[in-house]
Design a protein around this motif. Sequence first.
Motif, PDB file in Angstrom:
ATOM      1  N   LEU A  13     -45.379  45.609 -47.584  1.00  0.00           N
ATOM      2  CA  LEU A  13     -46.463  46.221 -46.954  1.00  0.00           C
ATOM      3  C   LEU A  13     -47.484  46.635 -48.298  1.00  0.00           C
ATOM      4  O   LEU A  13     -48.760  47.222 -47.874  1.00  0.00           O
ATOM      5  CB  LEU A  13     -45.972  47.352 -46.151  1.00  0.00           C
ATOM      6  N   ASN A  14     -47.238  46.372 -49.457  1.00  0.00           N
ATOM      7  CA  ASN A  14     -47.979  46.699 -50.406  1.00  0.00           C
ATOM      8  C   ASN A  14     -48.698  45.746 -51.069  1.00  0.00           C
ATOM      9  O   ASN A  14     -49.430  45.745 -52.201  1.00  0.00           O
ATOM     10  CB  ASN A  14     -47.267  47.423 -51.543  1.00  0.00           C
ATOM     11  N   GLY A  15     -48.654  44.625 -50.466  1.00  0.00           N
ATOM     12  CA  GLY A  15     -49.464  43.456 -51.148  1.00  0.00           C
ATOM     13  C   GLY A  15     -49.690  42.353 -50.180  1.00  0.00           C
ATOM     14  O   GLY A  15     -49.457  42.541 -48.930  1.00  0.00           O
ATOM     15  N   GLU A  16     -50.052  41.025 -50.520  1.00  0.00           N
ATOM     16  CA  GLU A  16     -50.323  39.926 -49.383  1.00  0.00           C
ATOM     17  C   GLU A  16     -49.147  38.952 -49.589  1.00  0.00           C
ATOM     18  O   GLU A  16     -49.158  38.183 -50.405  1.00  0.00           O
ATOM     19  CB  GLU A  16     -51.529  39.413 -49.917  1.00  0.00           C
ATOM     20  N   TYR A  17     -48.102  39.239 -48.766  1.00  0.00           N
ATOM     21  CA  TYR A  17     -47.058  38.275 -48.540  1.00  0.00           C
ATOM     22  C   TYR A  17     -46.633  37.822 -47.000  1.00  0.00           C
ATOM     23  O   TYR A  17     -47.239  38.340 -46.080  1.00  0.00           O
ATOM     24  CB  TYR A  17     -45.500  39.068 -49.099  1.00  0.00           C
ATOM     25  N   ARG A  18     -46.025  36.540 -47.132  1.00  0.00           N
ATOM     26  CA  ARG A  18     -45.956  35.927 -45.832  1.00  0.00           C
ATOM     27  C   ARG A  18     -44.311  35.540 -45.694  1.00  0.00           C
ATOM     28  O   ARG A  18     -44.095  34.967 -46.818  1.00  0.00           O
ATOM     29  CB  ARG A  18     -46.853  34.759 -45.362  1.00  0.00           C
ATOM     30  N   PRO A  19     -43.629  35.366 -44.412  1.00  0.00           N
ATOM     31  CA  PRO A  19     -42.384  34.909 -44.448  1.00  0.00           C
ATOM     32  C   PRO A  19     -42.508  33.112 -44.546  1.00  0.00           C
ATOM     33  O   PRO A  19     -43.510  32.696 -44.052  1.00  0.00           O
ATOM     34  CB  PRO A  19     -41.860  35.164 -43.227  1.00  0.00           C
ATOM     35  N   ASP A  20     -41.739  32.613 -45.288  1.00  0.00           N
ATOM     36  CA  ASP A  20     -41.518  31.316 -45.788  1.00  0.00           C
ATOM     37  C   ASP A  20     -40.332  30.695 -45.193  1.00  0.00           C
ATOM     38  O   ASP A  20     -39.406  31.174 -45.684  1.00  0.00           O
ATOM     39  CB  ASP A  20     -41.914  31.068 -47.060  1.00  0.00           C
ATOM     40  N   GLY A  99     -51.641  33.858 -50.393  1.00  0.00           N
ATOM     41  CA  GLY A  99     -52.839  32.814 -50.957  1.00  0.00           C
ATOM     42  C   GLY A  99     -53.818  32.930 -49.935  1.00  0.00           C
ATOM     43  O   GLY A  99     -54.051  33.999 -49.550  1.00  0.00           O
ATOM     44  N   SER A 100     -54.108  31.935 -49.458  1.00  0.00           N
ATOM     45  CA  SER A 100     -55.402  31.771 -48.445  1.00  0.00           C
ATOM     46  C   SER A 100     -54.807  31.902 -46.977  1.00  0.00           C
ATOM     47  O   SER A 100     -55.578  31.715 -45.869  1.00  0.00           O
ATOM     48  CB  SER A 100     -56.219  30.671 -48.512  1.00  0.00           C
ATOM     49  N   ILE A 101     -53.459  31.805 -46.991  1.00  0.00           N
ATOM     50  CA  ILE A 101     -52.740  31.592 -45.386  1.00  0.00           C
ATOM     51  C   ILE A 101     -52.568  33.077 -44.907  1.00  0.00           C
ATOM     52  O   ILE A 101     -51.846  33.979 -45.454  1.00  0.00           O
ATOM     53  CB  ILE A 101     -51.231  31.129 -45.625  1.00  0.00           C
ATOM     54  N   LEU A 102     -53.335  33.445 -43.877  1.00  0.00           N
ATOM     55  CA  LEU A 102     -53.304  34.953 -43.356  1.00  0.00           C
ATOM     56  C   LEU A 102     -52.725  34.546 -41.819  1.00  0.00           C
ATOM     57  O   LEU A 102     -52.950  33.647 -41.076  1.00  0.00           O
ATOM     58  CB  LEU A 102     -54.509  35.458 -43.330  1.00  0.00           C
ATOM     59  N   MET A 155     -50.493  26.718 -38.914  1.00  0.00           N
ATOM     60  CA  MET A 155     -49.960  26.786 -37.348  1.00  0.00           C
ATOM     61  C   MET A 155     -48.500  27.059 -37.654  1.00  0.00           C
ATOM     62  O   MET A 155     -47.919  28.076 -36.929  1.00  0.00           O
ATOM     63  CB  MET A 155     -49.804  25.310 -36.837  1.00  0.00           C
ATOM     64  N   THR A 156     -47.552  26.590 -38.825  1.00  0.00           N
ATOM     65  CA  THR A 156     -46.201  27.139 -38.592  1.00  0.00           C
ATOM     66  C   THR A 156     -46.134  28.488 -39.204  1.00  0.00           C
ATOM     67  O   THR A 156     -45.410  29.364 -38.637  1.00  0.00           O
ATOM     68  CB  THR A 156     -45.731  26.419 -39.933  1.00  0.00           C
TER      69      THR A 156
END
Length: 294
Positions: A13-20, A99-102, A155-156
Amino acid sequence: MAAKQSLFNPHWLNGEYRPDIIAYYYKQWNDFQMGFHTHETNEIMYVISGVCRVDTEDQSIAMRKGDLILLNSGVTHRLIVAEGPCRMLNVEFIFTACGSILPSMKQLAESNGVLKELLQREYSYIVMRDPSDVYHTLKSLVMELDNGGTNNVSMTHLLVSQLIVRVARLAAEEAKDSAVRQIDSYVRRAMEYMHQHYDCDIQAKDIAAAVNLHPVYLQRIFKSNMNLTLTEYLAEIRVEKAKMLLARTDVPIIEIADYVGLNSRQYFSALFKKHTGYSPAAYRKSVETFTGFN
Protein backbone atom coordinates in the motif's frame (compact mmCIF):
# COMPACT_ATOMS: atom_id res chain seq x y z
CA MET A 1 12.93 -14.23 0.66
CA ALA A 2 9.47 -15.75 1.13
CA ALA A 3 8.39 -13.23 3.77
CA LYS A 4 9.07 -10.35 1.41
CA GLN A 5 6.36 -11.65 -0.93
CA SER A 6 3.68 -12.06 1.74
CA LEU A 7 0.26 -11.07 0.46
CA PHE A 8 -0.70 -9.82 3.92
CA ASN A 9 1.73 -6.98 3.93
CA PRO A 10 0.88 -3.26 4.13
CA HIS A 11 4.07 -2.63 2.13
CA TRP A 12 2.03 -3.06 -1.04
CA LEU A 13 0.00 0.00 0.00
CA ASN A 14 3.04 2.25 0.22
CA GLY A 15 4.19 2.06 -3.39
CA GLU A 16 3.06 1.06 -6.86
CA TYR A 17 3.00 -2.74 -7.01
CA ARG A 18 0.89 -5.30 -8.83
CA PRO A 19 0.33 -9.06 -8.52
CA ASP A 20 2.26 -11.02 -11.13
CA ILE A 21 1.30 -14.60 -12.08
CA ILE A 22 4.32 -16.92 -11.90
CA ALA A 23 2.69 -20.30 -12.49
CA TYR A 24 -0.78 -21.72 -13.13
CA TYR A 25 -1.99 -25.23 -13.91
CA TYR A 26 -4.89 -27.66 -13.84
CA LYS A 27 -4.11 -31.00 -12.24
CA GLN A 28 -6.15 -34.09 -11.41
CA TRP A 29 -4.68 -35.83 -8.38
CA ASN A 30 -5.44 -39.43 -7.44
CA ASP A 31 -4.15 -41.28 -4.36
CA PHE A 32 -1.48 -38.63 -3.88
CA GLN A 33 0.52 -37.40 -0.90
CA MET A 34 2.75 -34.39 -1.36
CA GLY A 35 5.69 -33.79 0.95
CA PHE A 36 5.74 -30.70 3.15
CA HIS A 37 7.29 -27.76 1.31
CA THR A 38 7.35 -23.97 1.12
CA HIS A 39 7.79 -21.51 -1.73
CA GLU A 40 8.13 -17.76 -2.09
CA THR A 41 4.94 -17.36 -4.11
CA ASN A 42 1.45 -16.79 -2.80
CA GLU A 43 -0.81 -19.63 -3.92
CA ILE A 44 -4.50 -20.11 -4.64
CA MET A 45 -5.59 -23.77 -4.72
CA TYR A 46 -9.15 -24.27 -6.04
CA VAL A 47 -11.01 -27.61 -5.83
CA ILE A 48 -12.93 -28.12 -9.08
CA SER A 49 -14.16 -31.62 -8.20
CA GLY A 50 -13.58 -34.30 -5.59
CA VAL A 51 -12.17 -33.91 -2.10
CA CYS A 52 -8.69 -33.35 -0.69
CA ARG A 53 -6.84 -32.21 2.40
CA VAL A 54 -4.31 -29.43 2.80
CA ASP A 55 -2.03 -29.73 5.83
CA THR A 56 -0.01 -26.92 7.35
CA GLU A 57 2.36 -27.38 10.27
CA ASP A 58 -0.44 -26.91 12.80
CA GLN A 59 -3.70 -27.53 10.94
CA SER A 60 -5.41 -30.07 8.68
CA ILE A 61 -7.97 -28.54 6.30
CA ALA A 62 -10.56 -30.72 4.54
CA MET A 63 -11.64 -29.31 1.17
CA ARG A 64 -14.28 -30.25 -1.38
CA LYS A 65 -15.68 -29.03 -4.69
CA GLY A 66 -16.04 -25.24 -4.66
CA ASP A 67 -13.57 -24.65 -1.84
CA LEU A 68 -10.41 -22.63 -2.29
CA ILE A 69 -7.48 -21.89 -0.05
CA LEU A 70 -5.23 -18.85 -0.26
CA LEU A 71 -1.80 -19.78 1.10
CA ASN A 72 0.59 -17.05 2.08
CA SER A 73 4.16 -17.20 0.82
CA GLY A 74 6.56 -19.08 3.04
CA VAL A 75 3.86 -21.23 4.68
CA THR A 76 4.83 -24.89 5.03
CA HIS A 77 2.10 -27.06 3.55
CA ARG A 78 1.28 -30.24 1.68
CA LEU A 79 -1.60 -31.71 -0.35
CA ILE A 80 -3.22 -35.08 0.41
CA VAL A 81 -5.70 -36.78 -1.94
CA ALA A 82 -6.93 -40.06 -0.49
CA GLU A 83 -10.54 -40.47 -1.65
CA GLY A 84 -10.86 -40.78 -5.41
CA PRO A 85 -9.70 -38.23 -7.99
CA CYS A 86 -9.51 -34.55 -7.07
CA ARG A 87 -9.21 -31.98 -9.84
CA MET A 88 -7.70 -28.63 -8.92
CA LEU A 89 -6.65 -25.33 -10.42
CA ASN A 90 -3.56 -23.71 -8.88
CA VAL A 91 -2.35 -20.16 -9.42
CA GLU A 92 0.87 -18.79 -7.90
CA PHE A 93 1.75 -15.11 -7.81
CA ILE A 94 4.22 -12.58 -6.42
CA PHE A 95 4.31 -8.78 -6.46
CA THR A 96 6.36 -6.64 -8.81
CA ALA A 97 6.71 -2.94 -9.49
CA CYS A 98 3.80 -1.62 -11.50
CA GLY A 99 5.61 0.44 -14.10
CA SER A 100 2.99 1.77 -16.51
CA ILE A 101 0.53 -1.05 -15.83
CA LEU A 102 -2.31 0.17 -13.63
CA PRO A 103 -4.19 -0.08 -11.32
CA SER A 104 -1.71 -0.83 -8.57
CA MET A 105 -2.56 -2.63 -5.34
CA LYS A 106 -2.46 0.76 -3.63
CA GLN A 107 -5.04 2.18 -6.03
CA LEU A 108 -7.26 -0.88 -5.73
CA ALA A 109 -7.16 -0.75 -1.95
CA GLU A 110 -8.01 2.97 -1.89
CA SER A 111 -11.32 2.20 -3.58
CA ASN A 112 -11.93 -1.16 -1.94
CA GLY A 113 -11.99 -1.28 1.84
CA VAL A 114 -12.06 -5.08 2.17
CA LEU A 115 -8.87 -5.39 0.11
CA LYS A 116 -7.13 -2.78 2.23
CA GLU A 117 -8.21 -4.60 5.38
CA LEU A 118 -7.02 -7.93 3.99
CA LEU A 119 -3.55 -6.62 3.18
CA GLN A 120 -3.19 -5.23 6.68
CA ARG A 121 -4.09 -8.52 8.38
CA GLU A 122 -1.71 -11.40 9.00
CA TYR A 123 -2.80 -14.89 7.95
CA SER A 124 -0.95 -18.09 7.10
CA TYR A 125 -3.90 -19.11 4.95
CA ILE A 126 -7.59 -18.42 4.36
CA VAL A 127 -10.10 -21.12 3.39
CA MET A 128 -13.17 -19.93 1.50
CA ARG A 129 -16.34 -21.31 -0.04
CA ASP A 130 -16.83 -19.93 -3.53
CA PRO A 131 -20.34 -19.03 -4.80
CA SER A 132 -18.74 -19.46 -8.30
CA ASP A 133 -17.51 -15.89 -8.83
CA VAL A 134 -13.87 -16.69 -8.09
CA TYR A 135 -13.81 -19.75 -10.33
CA HIS A 136 -15.22 -17.79 -13.28
CA THR A 137 -12.49 -15.18 -12.83
CA LEU A 138 -9.81 -17.85 -12.47
CA LYS A 139 -10.92 -19.55 -15.69
CA SER A 140 -10.94 -16.27 -17.59
CA LEU A 141 -7.47 -15.46 -16.29
CA VAL A 142 -6.05 -18.85 -17.26
CA MET A 143 -7.65 -18.62 -20.71
CA GLU A 144 -6.10 -15.20 -21.25
CA LEU A 145 -2.69 -16.46 -20.17
CA ASP A 146 -2.98 -19.50 -22.43
CA ASN A 147 -3.95 -17.27 -25.35
CA GLY A 148 -0.79 -15.21 -25.05
CA GLY A 149 -1.52 -13.03 -22.04
CA THR A 150 2.12 -12.03 -21.89
CA ASN A 151 1.46 -10.06 -25.09
CA ASN A 152 -1.58 -8.39 -23.55
CA VAL A 153 -0.30 -7.57 -20.08
CA SER A 154 -3.00 -4.99 -19.36
CA MET A 155 -5.86 -7.47 -19.82
CA THR A 156 -4.06 -10.10 -17.75
CA HIS A 157 -3.39 -7.59 -15.00
CA LEU A 158 -7.04 -6.47 -14.93
CA LEU A 159 -8.16 -10.08 -14.50
CA VAL A 160 -5.58 -10.66 -11.74
CA SER A 161 -6.77 -7.49 -10.01
CA GLN A 162 -10.37 -8.66 -10.30
CA LEU A 163 -9.35 -12.02 -8.82
CA ILE A 164 -7.61 -10.40 -5.83
CA VAL A 165 -10.62 -8.16 -5.12
CA ARG A 166 -13.08 -11.07 -5.34
CA VAL A 167 -10.94 -13.14 -2.98
CA ALA A 168 -10.74 -10.21 -0.55
CA ARG A 169 -14.53 -9.86 -0.53
CA LEU A 170 -14.99 -13.58 -0.01
CA ALA A 171 -12.42 -13.59 2.80
CA ALA A 172 -14.26 -10.71 4.49
CA GLU A 173 -17.55 -12.66 4.33
CA GLU A 174 -15.89 -15.77 5.74
CA ALA A 175 -14.44 -13.76 8.62
CA LYS A 176 -17.92 -12.74 9.81
CA ASP A 177 -19.01 -14.95 12.67
CA SER A 178 -16.12 -17.27 11.83
CA ALA A 179 -16.56 -19.30 15.00
CA VAL A 180 -20.22 -19.95 14.16
CA ARG A 181 -19.33 -20.82 10.58
CA GLN A 182 -16.68 -23.26 11.75
CA ILE A 183 -19.07 -25.00 14.13
CA ASP A 184 -21.69 -25.23 11.37
CA SER A 185 -19.05 -26.74 9.11
CA TYR A 186 -18.13 -29.41 11.66
CA VAL A 187 -21.78 -30.31 12.23
CA ARG A 188 -22.47 -30.47 8.48
CA ARG A 189 -19.46 -32.67 7.86
CA ALA A 190 -20.46 -34.98 10.72
CA MET A 191 -23.95 -35.31 9.22
CA GLU A 192 -22.51 -36.03 5.77
CA TYR A 193 -20.22 -38.68 7.22
CA MET A 194 -23.15 -40.44 8.92
CA HIS A 195 -25.27 -40.34 5.78
CA GLN A 196 -22.40 -41.89 3.80
CA HIS A 197 -21.44 -44.54 6.39
CA TYR A 198 -24.67 -45.50 8.16
CA ASP A 199 -24.26 -49.06 6.81
CA CYS A 200 -21.01 -49.45 8.77
CA ASP A 201 -20.46 -50.11 12.46
CA ILE A 202 -19.49 -46.51 13.25
CA GLN A 203 -19.24 -44.85 16.64
CA ALA A 204 -18.88 -41.29 17.87
CA LYS A 205 -15.09 -41.56 17.84
CA ASP A 206 -15.13 -42.52 14.14
CA ILE A 207 -17.32 -39.54 13.25
CA ALA A 208 -15.13 -37.21 15.30
CA ALA A 209 -11.99 -38.52 13.60
CA ALA A 210 -13.55 -37.87 10.20
CA VAL A 211 -14.02 -34.17 11.03
CA ASN A 212 -10.77 -33.80 13.04
CA LEU A 213 -12.39 -33.03 16.39
CA HIS A 214 -12.32 -34.53 19.87
CA PRO A 215 -15.41 -36.76 20.33
CA VAL A 216 -16.59 -34.92 23.45
CA TYR A 217 -16.42 -31.52 21.74
CA LEU A 218 -18.18 -32.81 18.62
CA GLN A 219 -20.93 -34.36 20.76
CA ARG A 220 -21.45 -31.03 22.51
CA ILE A 221 -21.68 -28.81 19.43
CA PHE A 222 -23.76 -31.37 17.53
CA LYS A 223 -26.34 -31.62 20.34
CA SER A 224 -26.41 -27.83 20.67
CA ASN A 225 -27.09 -27.35 16.95
CA MET A 226 -29.32 -30.34 16.17
CA ASN A 227 -31.05 -31.02 19.51
CA LEU A 228 -30.01 -34.63 18.97
CA THR A 229 -26.96 -36.60 19.98
CA LEU A 230 -24.80 -38.20 17.30
CA THR A 231 -26.25 -41.60 18.27
CA GLU A 232 -29.82 -40.33 18.00
CA TYR A 233 -29.22 -38.72 14.60
CA LEU A 234 -27.54 -41.86 13.27
CA ALA A 235 -30.44 -43.97 14.56
CA GLU A 236 -32.90 -41.74 12.68
CA ILE A 237 -30.93 -42.18 9.46
CA ARG A 238 -30.87 -45.95 9.88
CA VAL A 239 -34.58 -46.19 10.60
CA GLU A 240 -35.42 -44.06 7.53
CA LYS A 241 -33.21 -46.27 5.34
CA ALA A 242 -34.83 -49.38 6.83
CA LYS A 243 -38.30 -47.98 6.11
CA MET A 244 -37.32 -47.43 2.50
CA LEU A 245 -35.93 -50.96 2.16
CA LEU A 246 -39.04 -52.48 3.74
CA ALA A 247 -41.42 -50.46 1.59
CA ARG A 248 -39.68 -50.47 -1.78
CA THR A 249 -37.56 -53.63 -1.99
CA ASP A 250 -37.88 -57.34 -1.34
CA VAL A 251 -34.74 -57.52 0.82
CA PRO A 252 -35.52 -60.14 3.52
CA ILE A 253 -36.32 -58.58 6.87
CA ILE A 254 -33.63 -60.66 8.58
CA GLU A 255 -31.00 -59.00 6.34
CA ILE A 256 -32.08 -55.37 6.67
CA ALA A 257 -30.25 -54.91 9.97
CA ASP A 258 -26.98 -55.54 8.12
CA TYR A 259 -27.98 -53.08 5.39
CA VAL A 260 -28.25 -50.28 7.95
CA GLY A 261 -25.11 -51.08 9.92
CA LEU A 262 -26.58 -52.90 12.92
CA ASN A 263 -25.05 -56.20 14.01
CA SER A 264 -27.98 -57.27 16.17
CA ARG A 265 -31.35 -58.07 14.58
CA GLN A 266 -32.98 -57.88 18.00
CA TYR A 267 -31.61 -54.39 18.56
CA PHE A 268 -32.68 -53.36 15.05
CA SER A 269 -36.24 -54.56 15.68
CA ALA A 270 -36.40 -52.74 19.02
CA LEU A 271 -34.97 -49.53 17.52
CA PHE A 272 -37.35 -49.67 14.55
CA LYS A 273 -40.38 -50.18 16.78
CA LYS A 274 -39.30 -47.36 19.09
CA HIS A 275 -39.20 -44.91 16.17
CA THR A 276 -42.20 -46.11 14.14
CA GLY A 277 -44.46 -47.97 16.53
CA TYR A 278 -44.27 -51.03 14.25
CA SER A 279 -42.09 -54.11 14.12
CA PRO A 280 -40.25 -54.38 10.78
CA ALA A 281 -42.61 -57.19 9.67
CA ALA A 282 -45.72 -55.24 10.64
CA TYR A 283 -44.43 -52.13 8.87
CA ARG A 284 -43.80 -54.02 5.63
CA LYS A 285 -47.26 -55.60 5.83
CA SER A 286 -48.92 -52.24 6.46
CA VAL A 287 -47.15 -50.73 3.44
CA GLU A 288 -48.08 -53.67 1.22
CA THR A 289 -51.71 -53.38 2.33
CA PHE A 290 -51.78 -49.63 1.68
CA THR A 291 -50.10 -49.77 -1.74
CA GLY A 292 -51.47 -53.08 -2.90
CA PHE A 293 -47.93 -54.32 -3.39
CA ASN A 294 -47.51 -58.10 -3.20
